[in-house]
Design an enzyme around this catalytic site. Structure first.
Site, mmCIF file in Angstrom:
data_model
loop_
_atom_site.group_PDB
_atom_site.id
_atom_site.type_symbol
_atom_site.label_atom_id
_atom_site.label_comp_id
_atom_site.label_asym_id
_atom_site.label_seq_id
_atom_site.Cartn_x
_atom_site.Cartn_y
_atom_site.Cartn_z
ATOM 1 N N ASP A 1 0.859 -1.182 0.000
ATOM 2 C CA ASP A 1 0.000 0.000 0.000
ATOM 3 C C ASP A 1 0.895 1.232 0.000
ATOM 4 O OD1 ASP A 1 -2.038 1.794 0.180
ATOM 5 O OD2 ASP A 1 -2.922 0.966 1.998
ATOM 6 N N GLY A 2 1.210 1.715 -1.188
ATOM 7 C CA GLY A 2 2.121 2.848 -1.323
ATOM 8 C C GLY A 2 1.473 4.082 -1.901
ATOM 9 N N LYS A 3 0.321 3.885 -2.591
ATOM 10 C CA LYS A 3 -0.419 4.992 -3.229
ATOM 11 C C LYS A 3 0.504 5.889 -4.050
ATOM 12 C CE LYS A 3 -4.061 4.964 0.286
ATOM 13 N NZ LYS A 3 -3.492 3.920 1.167
ATOM 14 N N ARG A 4 1.373 5.266 -4.824
ATOM 15 C CA ARG A 4 2.334 6.014 -5.641
ATOM 16 C C ARG A 4 1.622 6.738 -6.782
ATOM 17 N NH1 ARG A 4 5.100 5.734 -1.355
ATOM 18 N NH2 ARG A 4 6.866 4.299 -1.246
#
Length: 310
Positions: free
Chosen positions: A104-107
């Site tokens: 879960d990095g939401k890059r």
């Protein structure tokens, strides 16, 4: 080229849930912290060491009943490079136990920068003519609000490396509607438009279960929108946060699934990691308490979801 591997694990375990490993140091039992601080120091290195021991113990207890983990990168980055190493080691360990790993990095970026993010988490980097995996995750959460320029590098690597992405569509937080629910001049909401883009972005990567490599994050706290998105996005697999601590219930979550009992995976983080605190059991029993919570969550959700059809 899709989420076939994840879906196969869901079918194998009969469990459409993912354990979010987002560990604050406060969640880690005192006996683990004490030993890690004695061995590594009461600093960032010691904290990261304690978190890794905590994660491994939970993974050992749940790997046979939960198909996937979802570590949130921020909870590791806060401990600097020691924490980032713990993220890598957590991913590596979960995969060694046969679990699917969603980072879960939401890059969110474009061009060469997004290619670098993609190679870091889902692809590989070239060194002296050879390719080496960075983190080796199976999937990554991303922000699609830069449009196709920010997604194209990801879909290319997903197709080549059998990986997946989850694009933020209708998130579970209270203020999500401030932007995502806005009506567009041509009709529909912003989250509707983003969902439609997910269908388009994934159209060339549809797997044997009918879902593409481009998934969507749709929150459990908005069951009506979950149902709406499920009807409109037949080829988009959902990652559903917001169950439990954020207020999403099993009956509402069930709207994320298709008639075959597939199409979504539901996340729980704090309730699993802190199950021993909620139970009030001996802290030495923290991993078994996490297992008990995973089984409770599975039973709660599957009671409302259509029976799995392979």
């Amino acid at each position: 080229m899709s989420f076939d591997r994840l879906i196969a694990k869901i079918i194998e375990t009969g469990n459409p849930t993912v354990a979010g490993l987002d560990p604050k140091l406060d969640y880690v039992p005192e006996f683990i912290k004490k030993k890690s601080f004695e061995e590594k120091g009461a600093d960032l290195k010691g904290a990261a060491h304690a978190i890794l021991k905590f994660n491994k113990a939970i993974i050992d207890e749940i790997c046979d009943i939960v198909p996937a983990i979802k570590p949130q990168a921020a909870y590791y980055e806060m401990y600097g490079y020691h924490g980032v190493k713990t993220l890598y080691k957590t991913i590596e360990y979960a995969k060694s136990k046969g679990m699917f790993v969603i980072v879960d990095g939401k890059r969110n970026d474009i061009g060469a920068t997004m290619e670098a993010y993609t190679n870091a988490y889902l692809g590989s980097a070239a060194v002296d003519g050879k390719q080496f995996e960075g983190f080796g995750a199976d999937a990554l959460t991303v922000n699609g609000y830069l449009g196709t320029d920010g997604i194209a590098p990801l879909t290319k690597v997903c197709a080549e490396n059998d990986k997946g992405i989850f694009v933020l569509v209708k998130t579970s937080n209270k203020s999500s509607g401030e932007l995502q629910d806005k009506l567009l001049a041509e009709g529909g909401t912003i989250y509707n438009a983003m969902g439609g883009m997910c269908e388009k972005w994934g159209e060339d990567t549809i797997g044997k279960y009918g879902y593409s490599a481009v998934g969507a994050v749709v929150g459990a706290t908005y069951p009506e929108q979950l149902a709406e998105m499920r009807a409109k996005l037949p080829h988009t697999f959902f990652l559903v946060p917001g169950y439990g601590a954020q207020g999403g219930g099993a009956e509402g979550v069930a709207k994320a699934f298709d008639e075959n009992g597939l199409g979504a995976i539901v996340n729980s983080s704090r309730a699993i990691m802190c199950a021993y605190q909620k139970e009030g059991c001996d802290e030495q029993d923290f991993a078994k308490a996490a297992r008990r919570e995973c089984l409770r969550m599975k039973d709660d959700i599957t009671a409302f979801v259509p029976a799995l059809k392979k």
